[in-house]
Design an enzyme around this catalytic site. Structure first.
Site, short mmCIF file in Angstrom:
data_model
loop_
_atom_site.label_atom_id
_atom_site.label_comp_id
_atom_site.label_asym_id
_atom_site.label_seq_id
_atom_site.Cartn_x
_atom_site.Cartn_y
_atom_site.Cartn_z
CB ALA A 1 28.27 2.66 10.06
N PRO A 2 25.33 0.79 9.48
CG PRO A 2 24.46 -0.95 8.54
CD PRO A 2 24.84 -0.35 9.92
N GLY B 1 21.07 2.61 7.90
CA GLY B 1 19.69 2.32 7.72
C GLY B 1 18.80 3.55 8.24
CE LYS B 2 18.03 2.62 14.11
NZ LYS B 2 19.10 1.87 13.74
CB CYS C 1 19.42 -3.14 18.75
SG CYS C 1 21.36 -3.03 18.54
C1 LIG Z 1 23.94 0.46 16.39
S1 LIG Z 1 25.02 0.50 15.31
C2 LIG Z 1 24.44 1.83 14.32
C3 LIG Z 1 23.37 1.45 13.35
C4 LIG Z 1 22.98 2.63 12.43
N1 LIG Z 1 22.23 3.66 13.23
C5 LIG Z 1 21.88 2.09 11.38
O1 LIG Z 1 20.66 2.30 11.48
O2 LIG Z 1 22.16 1.52 10.35
C6 LIG Z 1 26.26 1.58 16.24
C7 LIG Z 1 27.50 2.14 15.42
O3 LIG Z 1 28.20 3.06 16.44
C8 LIG Z 1 29.57 3.14 16.11
N2 LIG Z 1 30.18 3.64 16.91
C9 LIG Z 1 30.73 3.27 18.15
N3 LIG Z 1 31.31 3.82 18.94
C10 LIG Z 1 31.20 4.97 18.49
C11 LIG Z 1 31.59 6.26 18.91
N4 LIG Z 1 32.41 6.45 19.99
N5 LIG Z 1 31.59 7.47 17.89
C12 LIG Z 1 30.75 7.36 16.86
N6 LIG Z 1 30.40 5.97 16.40
C13 LIG Z 1 30.55 4.86 16.99
C14 LIG Z 1 29.98 1.94 15.36
O4 LIG Z 1 30.97 1.84 14.55
C15 LIG Z 1 28.37 1.49 14.63
O5 LIG Z 1 28.53 1.72 13.43
#
Ligand SMILES: C[S@@+](CC[C@H](N)C(=O)[O-])C[C@H]1O[C@@H](n2cnc3c(N)ncnc32)[C@H](O)[C@@H]1O
Length: 445
Positions: A262-263, A265-266, A376
């Site tokens: 989430a959200p 993009g990738k 990031c």
């Molecule tokens: C850096 S963001 C990801 C951005 C996404 N990849 C994008 O490109 O739009 C990190 C995400 O990791 C999720 N997250 C945090 N801890 C997690 C876990 N233990 N397992 C799965 N998702 C997790 C968060 O809810 C957040 O949406």
């Protein structure tokens, strides 16, 4: 040649009911970030009055709070210098009123009388009528002396918390740390990834096509009103954030797992490139945004609410992407609340969770498959150090160095080992990019 930033068009509500409601909401948002450590966008979405406001009033409130956060160290130094005695305990809201007043006058070009009068009114509206005189005196003084005082400040240093400043200086040296800390002083440009036809959309959106394939619009704008948004032709994604998914190479027909999606993009990039994507995230609320974003873009993926440390569904995959949760210190220019939300103790906890996720990610890649890791963060313990340790521990993995041609020819973004390390101070002629660490690993056959 340095980038010339266009002067932002700033809409300033006057002392009408709406004007005061936006400023009262701004005080509440600032409190939510600084006292409750809530991200600004989460607090904004949850704010009942703001939800009902016209888009331009919401946009003004966000701009006011985010500018105040970008310049918080400078603003506080000015306020402290203008007070004859420190503010009493329990008057944190008055400091916030003063911060917003200084921000409007000195950084958003609000006329002096409007910045002062609305702030005095706001002190009354927030329950501090007895301190109206002090607010008036401090802001009048700073309206007059502020510009000269600002010119003598070290803005980058003052606005960066001490712990972050010393970590950046340790990692990159004092000069690069100072250049990195300069980036959040300005609003970042709007970056977009397109499903197809980048040249066509660059023309329609009055955007530049960057060497790495991202469209960059200096003028920003209200995203839902831009051409192509409603028809799902593109999505918002920083130029650095668009690099990790590209490093899988051609993915048509491949099964890829996006572990922290989430959200989305990738996920969108991988689906648009023809992969069959399984996307997970621990947050159901955030995964809903992935579903909404994919729907607007006319793309589809299999979505699950799950923990990256324990998920095993559908394994093994041809490719796994781990975009791990991190301090987000590489995104401060887009999210100026980050330095106020995270501290060194969070970094240690996040780094430990990243290591667990990374170990699990390895198990989900088939022999011969690719694991892309990214965060990031600007901090090596959330980047280079994670990958160096993993490679030292796990003989099943090999680093696949990234070539400059895969990232738009930008050799300066590559580490000696062949990872990608972007900094907000990179690409100064293009307007910078977010800070990321990206590594590509292969599981040996
Ligand atoms: C850096 S963001 C990801 C951005 C996404 N990849 C994008 O490109 O739009 C990190 C995400 O990791 C999720 N997250 C945090 N801890 C997690 C876990 N233990 N397992 C799965 N998702 C997790 C968060 O809810 C957040 O949406």
């Amino acid at each position: 040649m340095a980038l010339v930033r266009p002067a932002p068009m700033v809409y300033i509500p006057r002392m009408t009911d709406t004007g005061m409601a936006t400023r009262k909401a701004a005080v509440e948002l600032l409190r939510a970030v600084l006292a409750q450590r809530r991200p600004i966008d989460e607090a904004l979405d949850a704010h009942l009055t703001l939800r009902e406001m016209a888009p331009r009033d919401r946009a003004f409130t966000r701009l006011l709070v985010s500018t105040t956060l970008r310049r918080l160290g400078q603003i506080d130094a000015l306020i402290d210098g203008a007070l004859n005695t420190p503010l009493p305990r329990g008057a944190a809201t008055v400091r916030d009123v003063l911060r917003l007043g200084v921000s409007q006058r000195l950084f958003l070009a609000t006329p002096s009388h409007a910045a002062v009068d609305t702030s005095v009114e706001l002190a009354g509206l927030t329950g501090f009528a007895g301190m109206k005189g002090l607010v008036n005196a401090v802001l009048r003084r700073l309206a007059e002396d502020g510009p000269a005082l600002l010119a003598g400040q070290d803005a980058a240093r003052l606005n960066t918390p001490d712990w972050l400043w010393s970590r950046l200086a340790d990692a990159y040296g004092a000069d690069t740390a100072a250049a990195i800390a300069e980036a959040p002083l300005h609003e970042a440009p709007l970056d977009l990834s397109v499903k197809a036809d980048p040249e066509v959309w660059a023309a329609q959106l009055d955007a530049r096509l960057l060497p790495s394939g991202t469209l960059r619009r200096e003028a920003g704008g209200m995203v839902p009103e831009l051409p192509g948004f409603a028809e799902g032709a593109w999505w918002v994604q920083d130029a650095a954030a668009a690099l990790p998914a590209r490093l899988f190479g051609p993915v048509e027909g491949r099964r890829i797992l996006d572990l922290c999606a989430a959200p989305g993009g990738k996920t969108a990039q991988l689906v648009a490139a023809g992969a069959a994507v399984t996307a997970i995230d621990r947050s159901t609320r955030r995964l809903k945004r992935v579903a909404e974003n994919l729907e607007r873009l006319g793309l589809a993926a299999e979505l699950h609410t799950a923990e990256a440390e324990t998920f095993t569904g559908g394994a093994p995959y041809d490719g796994v992407l781990l975009d791990a949760p991190c301090s987000a210190t590489g995104t401060i220019r887009r999210h100026p609340d980050v330095p106020r939300l995270k501290g060194p103790e969070d970094v240690a906890k996040l780094a430990a969770a990243q290591a667990r996720m990374l170990r699990q990610a390895v198990e989900l890649v088939r022999p011969g498959g690719i694991l892309i890791w990214c965060t990031c963060s600007l901090l090596p313990e959330e980047g280079e150090a994670q990958i160096d340790r993993l490679l030292a521990e796990d003989e099943r993995l090999a680093r696949v160095p990234v070539a400059a041609a895969e990232i738009g020819g930008s050799a300066e973004l590559l580490t000696p080992a062949g990872d990608v390390r972007t900094l907000p101070s990179h690409w100064p002629d293009h307007g910078g990019l977010d800070g990321f660490h990206i590594a590509r690993l292969k599981r040996r056959s």
